[in-house]
Write a protein that holds these residues in place. Sequence first.
Motif, PDB file in Angstrom:
ATOM      1  N   LYS A   1      11.518   4.503   2.372  1.00 50.98           N
ATOM      2  CA  LYS A   1      11.529   5.688   1.508  1.00 50.98           C
ATOM      3  C   LYS A   1      12.183   5.414   0.162  1.00 50.98           C
ATOM      4  CE  LYS A   1      11.699   9.013   5.263  1.00 50.98           C
ATOM      5  NZ  LYS A   1      12.581   9.806   6.097  1.00 50.98           N
ATOM      6  N   ILE A   2      13.115   4.467   0.096  1.00 52.99           N
ATOM      7  CA  ILE A   2      13.844   4.286  -1.174  1.00 52.99           C
ATOM      8  C   ILE A   2      13.442   3.014  -1.942  1.00 52.99           C
ATOM      9  CG2 ILE A   2      15.873   5.674  -0.584  1.00 52.99           C
ATOM     10  CD1 ILE A   2      17.326   3.209   0.246  1.00 52.99           C
ATOM     11  N   LEU A   3      12.745   2.106  -1.286  1.00 51.45           N
ATOM     12  CA  LEU A   3      12.474   0.828  -1.968  1.00 51.45           C
ATOM     13  C   LEU A   3      11.249   0.832  -2.876  1.00 51.45           C
ATOM     14  CD1 LEU A   3      13.170  -1.877   0.753  1.00 51.45           C
ATOM     15  CD2 LEU A   3      14.491  -1.418  -1.309  1.00 51.45           C
ATOM     16  N   GLU A   4      10.406   1.848  -2.765  1.00 50.58           N
ATOM     17  CA  GLU A   4       9.093   1.862  -3.444  1.00 50.58           C
ATOM     18  C   GLU A   4       8.352   0.567  -3.085  1.00 50.58           C
ATOM     19  OE1 GLU A   4      10.519   2.529  -7.392  1.00 50.58           O
ATOM     20  OE2 GLU A   4      11.051   4.582  -6.903  1.00 50.58           O
TER      21      GLU A   4
ATOM     22  N   GLY B   1       6.815   3.455   3.183  1.00 55.66           N
ATOM     23  CA  GLY B   1       6.798   2.967   1.807  1.00 55.66           C
ATOM     24  C   GLY B   1       5.682   1.985   1.544  1.00 55.66           C
ATOM     25  N   MET B   2       5.681   1.437   0.348  1.00 58.63           N
ATOM     26  CA  MET B   2       4.648   0.494  -0.062  1.00 58.63           C
ATOM     27  C   MET B   2       5.129  -0.956   0.040  1.00 58.63           C
ATOM     28  SD  MET B   2       2.041   2.119  -0.363  1.00 58.63           S
ATOM     29  CE  MET B   2       1.043   0.713  -0.849  1.00 58.63           C
ATOM     30  N   VAL B   3       6.253  -1.165   0.731  1.00 59.69           N
ATOM     31  CA  VAL B   3       6.794  -2.515   0.881  1.00 59.69           C
ATOM     32  C   VAL B   3       5.795  -3.374   1.665  1.00 59.69           C
ATOM     33  CG1 VAL B   3       8.693  -3.850   1.880  1.00 59.69           C
ATOM     34  CG2 VAL B   3       9.130  -1.576   0.928  1.00 59.69           C
ATOM     35  N   ASN B   4       5.454  -4.535   1.147  1.00 60.54           N
ATOM     36  CA  ASN B   4       4.522  -5.429   1.843  1.00 60.54           C
ATOM     37  C   ASN B   4       5.195  -6.682   2.359  1.00 60.54           C
ATOM     38  OD1 ASN B   4       2.171  -3.945   1.638  1.00 60.54           O
ATOM     39  ND2 ASN B   4       1.854  -4.602  -0.478  1.00 60.54           N
TER      40      ASN B   4
END
Length: 390
Positions: free
Chosen positions: A206-209, A237-240
């Motif tokens: 939620k916080i890392l974008e 989130g969009m963390v890959n």
Amino acid sequence: MYLTKEEERIYDGEHGWANQICMRILVRLGELFNATKLIPVSSAHVAGVSYKTLGDAPAEFLRALANANGKAKVKTTLNPQSFDQEYLSRKLPKDIREKQSNIIEQFRKMGLTTSLTCTPYYLERPKPGSHLAWAESSAVVYANSVLNAWTNREGGPSALAAAIIGKTADYGMHRTENRQPNVLVDVRNLLQNEAEFGALGIYLGKILEDKIPTIQGPNNVSETKLKQLGAALATTGMVNMFYYNTQLEREETEKISVEAKDLKRTVESLSTTEDVKVDLIFIGCPHCSLNEIKQIAWLMDGKKVRSGTRFWVCTSRYVKEKSEKYVKRIKNSGGHVLTDMCTIVSWTEILGIKTIMTNSAKTAYYAPTLNKAETVFAPLKQCLKTALEG
Ligand code: F3S
């Protein structure tokens, strides 16, 4: 975007409609993200397989592609569908079973492997540094972070297009400069079980974008815990990709501190009820490894699942075959080891399941909406304690 002569011919339709539309999807995506060329991939993994989430229109598109002779050029695996063949399928209406089977048939015609699992890396581990076109966000994070294979988070259609062309556009996670960590997260004294790793993923997602974290956590962590962390990071989130316990080269990197109270609050938020009377206890999101099945069998040994409670373990057919003797022990205790399916995109409502207990943060996050179920989120050992008599 630069295309070779051969790629141009495909783009112009000289190799038929199926290849043309796939090439156009890849070029469009590449242009959107400023890619300059296409690169070969060593495998693809296609999501969007369950009839429950896919519906009828995309199923028609698949049929059109298959009829136009669309054929995968690289090894391509498939995400789970909405039921297994032995246990759940018998309880579902004929119409649902037929529509689901029809979708699988189209994929089969196109030469995809009907692996029906979200952990294709247990079937065949991609080589470090290889380029992939994988959909299924949990597998994408695992591939990039644990296996050091390189893949963007593809959508179902772009993964299928990459499978048919054998290439993907060269942008995002395929480029070294986009794989550098840019935030440090210190959780050294926080994490114990796999559920807490999952909860950390939900919190950080939620916080890392779309930043890439280096997580400083406990040593000697199992791949199962990292799998839970990655699946949950991609859920919110969009963390890959993440790094785990690697040193950051640049001192000035942003730091995020996660405190015990943040983690506790996240764990609590993933349960919507305190009801201990659960209809289903579910382990296997993402699908279980052989080691997890072994651990479950060992913890269940000789005990029985309470009457009125269902106990499901989801895995791939491949892992189930490899762990036959443990599967037998789970069955003898009254549990079900189910393959080919994902509980989240299955038809739990039709089965009257209203409360789901799980050790997966991803399932706990989605089940209230996708399964219309209350959730109880807890580590494996606690799930088993609830499932078993005595
Ligand atoms: Fe796999 Fe379904 Fe979980 S596809 S990661 S079991 S939500």
